[in-house]
Design a protein around this motif. Sequence first.
Motif, PDB file in Angstrom:
ATOM      1  N   SER A 165       0.847  -1.201   0.000  1.00 48.01           N
ATOM      2  CA  SER A 165       0.000   0.000   0.000  1.00 48.01           C
ATOM      3  C   SER A 165       0.872   1.237   0.000  1.00 48.01           C
ATOM      4  O   SER A 165       1.965   1.242   0.573  1.00 48.01           O
ATOM      5  CB  SER A 165      -0.915   0.018   1.227  1.00 48.01           C
ATOM      6  N   TRP A 166       0.383   2.303  -0.631  1.00 42.97           N
ATOM      7  CA  TRP A 166       1.130   3.550  -0.679  1.00 42.97           C
ATOM      8  C   TRP A 166       0.164   4.720  -0.656  1.00 42.97           C
ATOM      9  O   TRP A 166      -0.975   4.624  -1.114  1.00 42.97           O
ATOM     10  CB  TRP A 166       1.997   3.608  -1.946  1.00 42.97           C
ATOM     11  N   ASN A 167       0.609   5.826  -0.083  1.00 43.25           N
ATOM     12  CA  ASN A 167      -0.193   7.043  -0.012  1.00 43.25           C
ATOM     13  C   ASN A 167       0.752   8.228  -0.099  1.00 43.25           C
ATOM     14  O   ASN A 167       1.476   8.535   0.852  1.00 43.25           O
ATOM     15  CB  ASN A 167      -1.005   7.090   1.287  1.00 43.25           C
ATOM     16  N   VAL A 168       0.775   8.873  -1.242  1.00 46.29           N
ATOM     17  CA  VAL A 168       1.696   9.995  -1.463  1.00 46.29           C
ATOM     18  C   VAL A 168       1.385  11.151  -0.524  1.00 46.29           C
ATOM     19  O   VAL A 168       2.291  11.792   0.017  1.00 46.29           O
ATOM     20  CB  VAL A 168       1.627  10.440  -2.934  1.00 46.29           C
ATOM     21  N   GLN A 169       0.114  11.414  -0.296  1.00 49.87           N
ATOM     22  CA  GLN A 169      -0.268  12.533   0.565  1.00 49.87           C
ATOM     23  C   GLN A 169       0.247  12.349   1.986  1.00 49.87           C
ATOM     24  O   GLN A 169       0.716  13.298   2.625  1.00 49.87           O
ATOM     25  CB  GLN A 169      -1.788  12.706   0.575  1.00 49.87           C
ATOM     26  N   ASN A 170       0.198  11.107   2.488  1.00 53.57           N
ATOM     27  CA  ASN A 170       0.674  10.826   3.844  1.00 53.57           C
ATOM     28  C   ASN A 170       2.146  10.439   3.887  1.00 53.57           C
ATOM     29  O   ASN A 170       2.691  10.160   4.959  1.00 53.57           O
ATOM     30  CB  ASN A 170      -0.160   9.710   4.471  1.00 53.57           C
ATOM     31  N   ASN A 171       2.771  10.366   2.719  1.00 48.77           N
ATOM     32  CA  ASN A 171       4.204  10.067   2.630  1.00 48.77           C
ATOM     33  C   ASN A 171       4.527   8.710   3.271  1.00 48.77           C
ATOM     34  O   ASN A 171       5.470   8.572   4.049  1.00 48.77           O
ATOM     35  CB  ASN A 171       5.025  11.170   3.308  1.00 48.77           C
TER      36      ASN A 171
ATOM     37  N   ALA B 103       4.498   4.179   2.749  1.00 46.42           N
ATOM     38  CA  ALA B 103       4.357   2.939   1.986  1.00 46.42           C
ATOM     39  C   ALA B 103       4.452   1.795   2.981  1.00 46.42           C
ATOM     40  O   ALA B 103       5.268   1.817   3.903  1.00 46.42           O
ATOM     41  CB  ALA B 103       5.437   2.822   0.922  1.00 46.42           C
ATOM     42  N   LEU B 104       3.612   0.775   2.798  1.00 50.24           N
ATOM     43  CA  LEU B 104       3.537  -0.331   3.751  1.00 50.24           C
ATOM     44  C   LEU B 104       3.499  -1.648   2.990  1.00 50.24           C
ATOM     45  O   LEU B 104       2.717  -1.816   2.049  1.00 50.24           O
ATOM     46  CB  LEU B 104       2.271  -0.210   4.615  1.00 50.24           C
ATOM     47  N   LEU B 105       4.349  -2.577   3.400  1.00 43.83           N
ATOM     48  CA  LEU B 105       4.370  -3.921   2.845  1.00 43.83           C
ATOM     49  C   LEU B 105       3.923  -4.892   3.934  1.00 43.83           C
ATOM     50  O   LEU B 105       4.481  -4.892   5.037  1.00 43.83           O
ATOM     51  CB  LEU B 105       5.773  -4.283   2.363  1.00 43.83           C
ATOM     52  N   SER B 106       2.919  -5.707   3.631  1.00 43.08           N
ATOM     53  CA  SER B 106       2.380  -6.660   4.604  1.00 43.08           C
ATOM     54  C   SER B 106       2.351  -8.052   3.995  1.00 43.08           C
ATOM     55  O   SER B 106       2.062  -8.213   2.812  1.00 43.08           O
ATOM     56  CB  SER B 106       0.957  -6.269   5.031  1.00 43.08           C
ATOM     57  N   VAL B 107       2.637  -9.042   4.832  1.00 38.65           N
ATOM     58  CA  VAL B 107       2.528 -10.441   4.433  1.00 38.65           C
ATOM     59  C   VAL B 107       1.632 -11.144   5.440  1.00 38.65           C
ATOM     60  O   VAL B 107       1.872 -11.081   6.648  1.00 38.65           O
ATOM     61  CB  VAL B 107       3.896 -11.139   4.384  1.00 38.65           C
ATOM     62  N   GLU B 108       0.597 -11.810   4.926  1.00 38.57           N
ATOM     63  CA  GLU B 108      -0.316 -12.557   5.781  1.00 38.57           C
ATOM     64  C   GLU B 108      -0.364 -14.012   5.330  1.00 38.57           C
ATOM     65  O   GLU B 108      -0.238 -14.311   4.143  1.00 38.57           O
ATOM     66  CB  GLU B 108      -1.736 -11.997   5.687  1.00 38.57           C
ATOM     67  N   ALA B 109      -0.592 -14.888   6.282  1.00 37.19           N
ATOM     68  CA  ALA B 109      -0.909 -16.284   5.996  1.00 37.19           C
ATOM     69  C   ALA B 109      -2.322 -16.511   6.510  1.00 37.19           C
ATOM     70  O   ALA B 109      -2.518 -16.805   7.694  1.00 37.19           O
ATOM     71  CB  ALA B 109       0.071 -17.230   6.664  1.00 37.19           C
TER      72      ALA B 109
END
Length: 366
Positions: free
Chosen positions: A112-118, A120-126
């Motif tokens: 996920s990314w949000n330029v306005q909030n500066n 980026a998030l990478l998540s891994v789920e099982a």
Amino acid sequence: MGMVWLAKKDTSFPALRGPNDVPLTGFDFPTASGARFLDCGSLIVETTIDQTSGPTTLLHSVGGGATNSQFTLSTDARGNLNSDLIIGETACHLSITGETAKIHAPLRITLSWNVQNNTALLSVEAPEHGALCQAETQSQLPMPMEIIEALLAQTPPTKVSANITFMGVSDQIEPVGFTPSIAEKSLVETPSGHMPIEDLLCGDLVTTHDNGPQPVRWICERSVPTRGLFQPLRLRAPFFGLTQDVLVAPEQRLVFENPEVEYLFGVESVLVEARHLANNISVIREPTMVDSIRLFQLLFDNHEIITVAGCPMESLYIGQIAEHPEMLKSTLLAGLPPVDVPFHKEIARPLLRIYEAMALQSGAHH
């Protein structure tokens, strides 16, 4: 735009289509210098990772022309999951260290990314194990639409691993972690009668098996695709005491309470995930006739057993996530003040593992 849902079949994706069969290219996106960018959004990928094969490129795409961009999602020799987006001379790198090597199950990866909030998030789920790992960084890089379209269409020289079974794109920050798991129109037992789950409000009383009427602390709601690991299951009446068919997410847990349970496991009742009961008789995979399904779940102070259309099943279980505020904010509980997030010290019933659930299959039709 919402989410564009695509399910992989064999080695290719279907035609590039969005919700309600609208072509992706029909959507409008911000443009700058002739380039199109998605300033806020999420890329969701479902895959399995074979650590014995060494470093693996899951996704790779290059955008030329006005964007001069490149995106790669990969694992390295140490089991790290890496996401790299480069636009011109600016790069955004995210890495989840060594966690993929520990998870031997289908994974859902969300970038996920949000330029306005500066951010980026990478998540891994099982999803089958409830594991969640994350990495976050500051980033002002949007995702070039040229990259997204190439990935979804697999336009050469784009590379998409054969192990990827589902891919979706959204113009929103898609939550991770807890997934609502009971479809709308499902009737929940309350002291005032049966209520469709979507009509309940925070503070309403719901009848629980262990603690009588309990107020709803939070209601999770989300529309999810009907493909990949999200594909819902239909619980068919009159099995499980149901008075009507109910659609649930695969991870929804049902209560089993009969002499066979006590004989096999030495307890009066247990929880079993719906995915482990799929048998094309009492539990069937819902055909993907629509793009999405609207799901709900109820949060109480404790993990509770509630009755839905005559079937006892669990409420939302969140464990001690309140101790992890950074992770909490990426879930559907983000709107609940951290001070109001309850601690679930224990699960309401013992949870059967898949091989234990298989032992109950013969009794799943009672």
